[in-house]
Design an enzyme around this catalytic site. Structure first.
Site, PDB file in Angstrom:
ATOM      1  N   HIS A   1      -5.705  -3.646  -0.160  1.00 52.30           N
ATOM      2  CA  HIS A   1      -6.253  -2.589   0.252  1.00 52.30           C
ATOM      3  C   HIS A   1      -7.437  -1.245  -0.426  1.00 52.30           C
ATOM      4  O   HIS A   1      -7.405  -1.827  -1.227  1.00 52.30           O
ATOM      5  CB  HIS A   1      -4.952  -1.439   0.239  1.00 52.30           C
ATOM      6  CG  HIS A   1      -5.391  -0.382   1.267  1.00 52.30           C
ATOM      7  ND1 HIS A   1      -5.355   0.453   1.219  1.00 52.30           N
ATOM      8  CD2 HIS A   1      -4.129   0.162   2.529  1.00 52.30           C
ATOM      9  CE1 HIS A   1      -5.130   2.001   2.176  1.00 52.30           C
ATOM     10  NE2 HIS A   1      -4.565   1.176   2.959  1.00 52.30           N
TER      11      HIS A   1
ATOM     12  N   HIS B   1       0.764  -1.642  -0.159  1.00 52.66           N
ATOM     13  CA  HIS B   1       0.137  -0.049   0.071  1.00 52.66           C
ATOM     14  C   HIS B   1       0.868   1.147   0.109  1.00 52.66           C
ATOM     15  O   HIS B   1      -0.052   2.531  -0.111  1.00 52.66           O
ATOM     16  CB  HIS B   1      -0.729  -0.067   1.416  1.00 52.66           C
ATOM     17  CG  HIS B   1      -0.322  -0.007   2.358  1.00 52.66           C
ATOM     18  ND1 HIS B   1       0.424   1.394   2.991  1.00 52.66           N
ATOM     19  CD2 HIS B   1       0.070  -0.293   3.892  1.00 52.66           C
ATOM     20  CE1 HIS B   1       0.479   1.494   4.161  1.00 52.66           C
ATOM     21  NE2 HIS B   1       0.521  -0.221   4.109  1.00 52.66           N
TER      22      HIS B   1
END
Ligand code: UD1
Ligand code: UDP
Length: 394
Positions: A244, A211
């Protein structure tokens, strides 16, 4: 004397996981501490699942998250909301965690109102302003605004001393993530998630997360192409990738990995199934900070998909390797661990350089001292020996 009012502020999934044990600990001694929680909700669903798991009901929820939010938007919305909370509650101490934009802004808001700041997970550094971005700068700015620095390790303490923080303001606690992990990983955990409950744990599972902002774009493409290659070369391996919520990551992940057999792109998992899945995985590939602390405690080798890390302890212990983000380097490092049992076993030792599960208790102990309830703080955390039993076993 009325209890000391502590306002814990956090906003994202990792902050919530690592602050939950501290909040629970402070709530134990109601005569001494009144612990309130304000969440910015920089994250929404990813935050809420942690609040539910640890039964935390925030007194304030600023609900600031917007899809595709910018750093400026988070900063402005959180600052305005938090200053109002501070004006209303006038806490004796604001407690923040780590290095997100919520962390920095909460420390700034407290400074504007001349309220002391306690920084949990203080002193992590890469030395590179832009890696990780914006976390390295968030941590340094938070340190400049803090009055008490809860350093998780001796190295973190050294970093702070080098920057001129007075020794008596630093207290080494261990990382509270190990407190959360110990409370959550169980050998007999039963998965209810539709994929995880049918996953064949006799196969080798590679757990992936990604992420980081500095990996957005081309580095992320390289990472995901590497996963594809690994799966092509090792057909018996299963790759589980809880993606994510950020659309910038989802879009590329789906473009490169959707439909590849044996690559499971799933929604972010709640913390409990996630760490129990990690405990049963073979290998972890990640750019996350928290996973670099959790996986070593579970005896799982980690390949870190970044150029630098602020968590050198497990690299030195040999359970974490920095591999960067080039496709070739990732495939090569993963292949070695999939093929060479000796290399794998060398990395798969359980080490706990980050904590012993008592960090939150130490933080409460130090705060008792800081606010005059006792004459000395409890002993600090010292790193246990490598090779202790993995968390969840024994
Ligand atoms: C943030 C932190 C980062 C931390 C990470 C942990 C900053 C600038 N970044 O990065 O330090 O490592 O959290 O995961 O503080 N989203 C949802 N639902 C959620 C969470 C996120 O939809 O529950 C989506 C939204 O579109 C949001 C986007 O993800 O705008 C990005 O969230 P944001 O908090 O800005 O950045 P992260 O990359 O999550
Ligand atoms: N985590 C989780 N579900 C997932 C992925 C991660 O609960 O699907 C947990 C993980 O166990 C760790 C934390 O989230 O405690 C790490 O968060 P993240 O990687 O988002 O942030 P970072 O640690 O890099 O700041």
């Amino acid at each position: 004397m009325p209890p000391v009012k502590v306002l814990a502020v956090f906003g994202t999934r990792p902050e919530a996981i690592k602050m939950a044990p501290v909040v629970q600990e402070l709530k134990k001694s109601k005569e001494e501490f009144c612990c309130l929680v304000a969440v910015t909700a920089q994250h929404r669903e990813m935050l809420d699942q942690v609040l539910r798991l640890f039964s935390i009901e925030p007194e304030y929820d600023l609900n600031i998250m917007r899809p595709g939010q910018s750093l400026e938007e988070i900063t402005v919305r959180a600052l305005e909301g938090l200053v109002e909370v501070l004006d209303r509650e006038k806490p004796d101490l604001v407690l923040v965690h780590g290095d997100t934009t919520t962390t920095f802004v909460a420390a700034l808001a407290a400074f504007y109102r001349k309220i002391p700041v306690g920084h949990v997970e203080a002193g992590l550094r890469t030395g590179d302003k832009y890696a990780p971005y914006p976390e390295e700068m968030n941590r340094r700015l938070t340190a400049a605004l803090s009055d008490v620095h809860f350093a998780p390790t001796l190295k973190a303490r050294e970093n702070l001393l080098r920057e001129g923080v007075p020794a008596e303001r630093i207290y080494v606690t261990g990382n509270t993530v190990i407190d959360a992990l110990k409370a959550t990983v169980r050998e007999d955990y039963i998965f209810t998630d539709p994929l995880l409950s049918t996953l064949d744990f006799n196969k080798r599972i590679i757990l992936v997360t990604a992420h980081r902002r500095e990996n957005w774009g081309e580095p992320m493409r390289e990472i995901f192409s590497a996963l594809r290659k690994i799966k092509e070369q090792y057909r018996e391996v299963e790759i589980v990738f809880p993606v994510h919520k950020n659309p910038r990551i989802r879009d590329i992940a789906e473009e490169i990995l959707k439909g590849v057999p044996g690559v499971h792109l799933i929604e972010p998992l709640d913390y409990e199934p996630f760490v129990n899945l990690m405990a049963r995985s073979y290998l972890v590939l990640t750019d996350s900070g928290g996973l670099q602390e959790e996986a070593p405690a579970l005896g799982k080798p980690v390949l870190v998909l970044r150029e630098v890390t602020e968590r050198p302890e497990a690299v030195e212990a040999g359970t974490v390797r920095l591999v960067g983000t080039s496709e070739g380097a990732i495939v090569e490092a993963a292949s070695e661990l999939l093929e060479d049992k000796r290399s794998y076993l060398k990395m798969a030792q359980a080490v706990n350089p980050y904590g012993d599960g008592l960090a939150s208790r130490r933080i409460r102990g130090f705060l008792r001292y800081y606010f005059g309830f006792c004459l000395a703080p409890p002993p600090e955390f010292t790193c246990p020996e490598a090779g202790t039993a993995p968390v969840g076993q024994g």
